[in-house]
Design a protein around this motif. Sequence first.
Motif, PDB file in Angstrom:
ATOM      1  N   ALA A 181     -19.694  30.473  78.376  1.00  0.00           N
ATOM      2  CA  ALA A 181     -19.196  31.767  77.915  1.00  0.00           C
ATOM      3  C   ALA A 181     -17.890  31.616  77.152  1.00  0.00           C
ATOM      4  CB  ALA A 181     -19.009  32.706  79.102  1.00  0.00           C
ATOM      5  N   ARG A 182     -17.003  30.734  77.637  1.00  0.00           N
ATOM      6  CA  ARG A 182     -15.712  30.553  76.978  1.00  0.00           C
ATOM      7  C   ARG A 182     -15.890  29.932  75.597  1.00  0.00           C
ATOM      8  NH1 ARG A 182     -11.262  26.870  78.338  1.00  0.00           N
ATOM      9  NH2 ARG A 182     -12.578  26.000  79.971  1.00  0.00           N
ATOM     10  N   LYS A 183     -16.792  28.966  75.478  1.00  0.00           N
ATOM     11  CA  LYS A 183     -17.039  28.354  74.173  1.00  0.00           C
ATOM     12  C   LYS A 183     -17.589  29.383  73.186  1.00  0.00           C
ATOM     13  CE  LYS A 183     -19.122  24.335  74.046  1.00  0.00           C
ATOM     14  NZ  LYS A 183     -20.187  23.287  73.957  1.00  0.00           N
ATOM     15  N   MET A 184     -18.561  30.168  73.619  1.00  0.00           N
ATOM     16  CA  MET A 184     -19.133  31.189  72.743  1.00  0.00           C
ATOM     17  C   MET A 184     -18.088  32.227  72.347  1.00  0.00           C
ATOM     18  SD  MET A 184     -22.855  31.666  74.633  1.00  0.00           S
ATOM     19  CE  MET A 184     -23.307  33.082  73.629  1.00  0.00           C
ATOM     20  N   ALA A 185     -17.215  32.590  73.290  1.00  0.00           N
ATOM     21  CA  ALA A 185     -16.202  33.599  73.008  1.00  0.00           C
ATOM     22  C   ALA A 185     -15.169  33.096  72.007  1.00  0.00           C
ATOM     23  CB  ALA A 185     -15.512  34.019  74.303  1.00  0.00           C
ATOM     24  N   VAL A 186     -14.721  31.856  72.168  1.00  0.00           N
ATOM     25  CA  VAL A 186     -13.726  31.304  71.244  1.00  0.00           C
ATOM     26  C   VAL A 186     -14.311  31.192  69.837  1.00  0.00           C
ATOM     27  CG1 VAL A 186     -12.368  29.258  70.673  1.00  0.00           C
ATOM     28  CG2 VAL A 186     -12.456  30.078  73.042  1.00  0.00           C
ATOM     29  N   ILE A 187     -15.552  30.706  69.737  1.00  0.00           N
ATOM     30  CA  ILE A 187     -16.196  30.613  68.416  1.00  0.00           C
ATOM     31  C   ILE A 187     -16.343  31.995  67.800  1.00  0.00           C
ATOM     32  CG2 ILE A 187     -18.313  29.962  67.211  1.00  0.00           C
ATOM     33  CD1 ILE A 187     -18.700  27.757  69.293  1.00  0.00           C
ATOM     34  N   GLY A 188     -16.717  32.975  68.626  1.00  0.00           N
ATOM     35  CA  GLY A 188     -16.854  34.334  68.121  1.00  0.00           C
ATOM     36  C   GLY A 188     -15.544  34.887  67.594  1.00  0.00           C
ATOM     37  N   LEU A 189     -14.431  34.604  68.288  1.00  0.00           N
ATOM     38  CA  LEU A 189     -13.119  35.089  67.851  1.00  0.00           C
ATOM     39  C   LEU A 189     -12.695  34.434  66.543  1.00  0.00           C
ATOM     40  CD1 LEU A 189     -11.237  35.224  71.276  1.00  0.00           C
ATOM     41  CD2 LEU A 189     -12.035  37.169  69.919  1.00  0.00           C
ATOM     42  N   SER A 204     -16.532  20.563  73.520  1.00  0.00           N
ATOM     43  CA  SER A 204     -16.366  21.246  74.808  1.00  0.00           C
ATOM     44  C   SER A 204     -15.437  22.431  74.633  1.00  0.00           C
ATOM     45  CB  SER A 204     -15.788  20.283  75.854  1.00  0.00           C
ATOM     46  OG  SER A 204     -14.466  19.912  75.507  1.00  0.00           O
ATOM     47  N   ALA A 205     -15.435  23.316  75.596  1.00  0.00           N
ATOM     48  CA  ALA A 205     -14.588  24.503  75.515  1.00  0.00           C
ATOM     49  C   ALA A 205     -13.111  24.133  75.477  1.00  0.00           C
ATOM     50  CB  ALA A 205     -14.879  25.427  76.690  1.00  0.00           C
ATOM     51  N   ASP A 206     -12.743  23.071  76.192  1.00  0.00           N
ATOM     52  CA  ASP A 206     -11.335  22.661  76.227  1.00  0.00           C
ATOM     53  C   ASP A 206     -10.873  22.104  74.885  1.00  0.00           C
ATOM     54  OD1 ASP A 206     -11.146  23.389  78.886  1.00  0.00           O
ATOM     55  OD2 ASP A 206     -11.753  21.408  79.621  1.00  0.00           O
ATOM     56  N   ARG A 238      -7.366  38.676  75.245  1.00  0.00           N
ATOM     57  CA  ARG A 238      -6.297  38.705  76.248  1.00  0.00           C
ATOM     58  C   ARG A 238      -6.658  37.848  77.467  1.00  0.00           C
ATOM     59  NH1 ARG A 238      -5.973  44.170  74.619  1.00  0.00           N
ATOM     60  NH2 ARG A 238      -7.347  44.791  76.345  1.00  0.00           N
ATOM     61  N   CYS A 239      -7.937  37.899  77.855  1.00  0.00           N
ATOM     62  CA  CYS A 239      -8.366  37.078  78.996  1.00  0.00           C
ATOM     63  C   CYS A 239      -8.190  35.601  78.706  1.00  0.00           C
ATOM     64  CB  CYS A 239      -9.825  37.377  79.342  1.00  0.00           C
ATOM     65  SG  CYS A 239     -10.123  39.006  80.042  1.00  0.00           S
ATOM     66  N   LEU A 240      -8.537  35.167  77.505  1.00  0.00           N
ATOM     67  CA  LEU A 240      -8.452  33.753  77.160  1.00  0.00           C
ATOM     68  C   LEU A 240      -7.016  33.319  76.893  1.00  0.00           C
ATOM     69  CD1 LEU A 240     -11.544  33.472  74.779  1.00  0.00           C
ATOM     70  CD2 LEU A 240     -11.346  32.548  77.092  1.00  0.00           C
ATOM     71  N   ALA A 241      -6.247  34.164  76.212  1.00  0.00           N
ATOM     72  CA  ALA A 241      -4.880  33.786  75.844  1.00  0.00           C
ATOM     73  C   ALA A 241      -3.924  33.884  77.023  1.00  0.00           C
ATOM     74  CB  ALA A 241      -4.402  34.679  74.702  1.00  0.00           C
ATOM     75  N   ASP A 242      -4.054  34.927  77.835  1.00  0.00           N
ATOM     76  CA  ASP A 242      -3.119  35.151  78.940  1.00  0.00           C
ATOM     77  C   ASP A 242      -3.530  34.433  80.213  1.00  0.00           C
ATOM     78  OD1 ASP A 242      -1.832  36.758  77.133  1.00  0.00           O
ATOM     79  OD2 ASP A 242      -2.620  38.643  77.951  1.00  0.00           O
ATOM     80  N   LEU A 243      -4.833  34.462  80.526  1.00  0.00           N
ATOM     81  CA  LEU A 243      -5.313  33.879  81.773  1.00  0.00           C
ATOM     82  C   LEU A 243      -5.909  32.491  81.580  1.00  0.00           C
ATOM     83  CD1 LEU A 243      -7.060  37.053  83.272  1.00  0.00           C
ATOM     84  CD2 LEU A 243      -4.725  36.232  83.684  1.00  0.00           C
ATOM     85  N   GLY A 244      -6.359  32.204  80.371  1.00  0.00           N
ATOM     86  CA  GLY A 244      -6.951  30.904  80.098  1.00  0.00           C
ATOM     87  C   GLY A 244      -8.341  30.740  80.660  1.00  0.00           C
ATOM     88  N   SER A 245      -8.938  31.820  81.130  1.00  0.00           N
ATOM     89  CA  SER A 245     -10.280  31.738  81.716  1.00  0.00           C
ATOM     90  C   SER A 245     -10.950  33.102  81.637  1.00  0.00           C
ATOM     91  CB  SER A 245     -10.194  31.296  83.183  1.00  0.00           C
ATOM     92  OG  SER A 245      -9.574  32.297  83.964  1.00  0.00           O
TER      93      SER A 245
END
Length: 433
Positions: free
Chosen positions: A385-393, A416-418, A364-371
């Motif tokens: 942290a964002r890169k690790m979280a996206v890969i984990g998902l 990159s995370a973007d 929800r943090c990544l999809a709704d807030l983008g950060s």
Amino acid sequence: MDSRLALAAVVCAIVLCATPAALAQTVQVWTRGGRAYSLTCYTRFEVVPFYRPPNATSLVVAAASPATPPALQPTESGVSTIAAVLLVMSCIIVVVKSRSRAKFEMIIGKNSNRKENIEELLDNYGSLAPKRYKYSQLKDMTGSFSEKLGEGGYGTVYKGTLPDGNPVAVKFLHDLTSNGEEFVNEVISIRRTSHINVVTLVGFCLGASKRALIYEYMPNGSLDKFIYAENSKITLGWDKLYEIATGIARGLEYLHRGCNTRIIHFDIKPHNILLDHDFVPKIADFGLAKLCNPKESYLSMAGMRGTIGFIAPEVFSRRFGVVSTKSDVYSYGMMLLEMVGGRKNLKSSVENPSEMYFPDWIYRCLADLGSLHTFDMEYETEEIARKMAVIGLWCIQVSPNSRPTMSKVLDMFEKSADELEIPPKHCFYSAIQ
């Protein structure tokens, strides 16, 4: 051998069921005595002398006087009955002794062959084979098991020291499912698995009831004691945490594709990631699923293997798909998210119920807030942290086909995370978390 036993049983039945007169007639038809043979025994008896020494004087036995009571008069039928009984007893003794000897020789021969096969297996690999230790040696190496490093579903680990002074970790296994030859084959397979991000096997112990594996010692212990600590990010730092995450991915990619035989770990979790003196991660306990029956805490029902919180859906139920290397990918993704959150993915003691299941919360943090501003991070820290979280998902997608391979995961770490897309929202699997 079974035919001799059957013959003895038939003769015994005749002795028990027939009348004395019939027995007398039967013995008279066969012989007035009998002989029994085996490899180590010879028995013979007769109702008349069958050996006469040289120059022996013949003895003549006079007939019994009429005054002798009838009960004491030796009769031919009585002698024949006794002879038959003795014959049956001798046959049974010979057969039983022969069967026991044959069984003993078979057991000795089987064990001897197994021992020779084990020695031959080790000789074939020469210096590449792990060294074999006796239980008494392990007892000396560990100081009578004085320092316990930990205990898991496969066994208990103690710290030890080799004769050359190098420290080792000695893991005593329990609930073994393999015999000696299978055990040595698996040990050799583990020994041949060599990678910078995989724990090295030094030796093993194979005794009558004790079996153990000797690994290189990891001075910084397991990853779980760092990521669940209150100040875990301060202790390790995000850069080091990122290096550990990529190192684990390389080790798993090697187990899945790079080694001689494809290995599915089945139990990827922070507890099985060990850290050396430079905090280089090394995967431990690979290959043990074939050797041991996991404890109940490992949910062994219906052949399921793994630890609660990291088990892929298809391992729990085949309706989700087929068990494969993608099952390890799922476990890796769950661990990656715990490394980002610094907590268990399922946590009941939270102020906001929406934060209870971390994968849903971070999505929800990544999809709704983008950060990940809610984690109070700096920009560079958030990038990691964002890169690790996206890969984990991506790794914890319910369908195995939707998850990346470990090779693909390594490619994602290079971006990159973007550049990484957030995976589609599905109901994350949490039935047994």
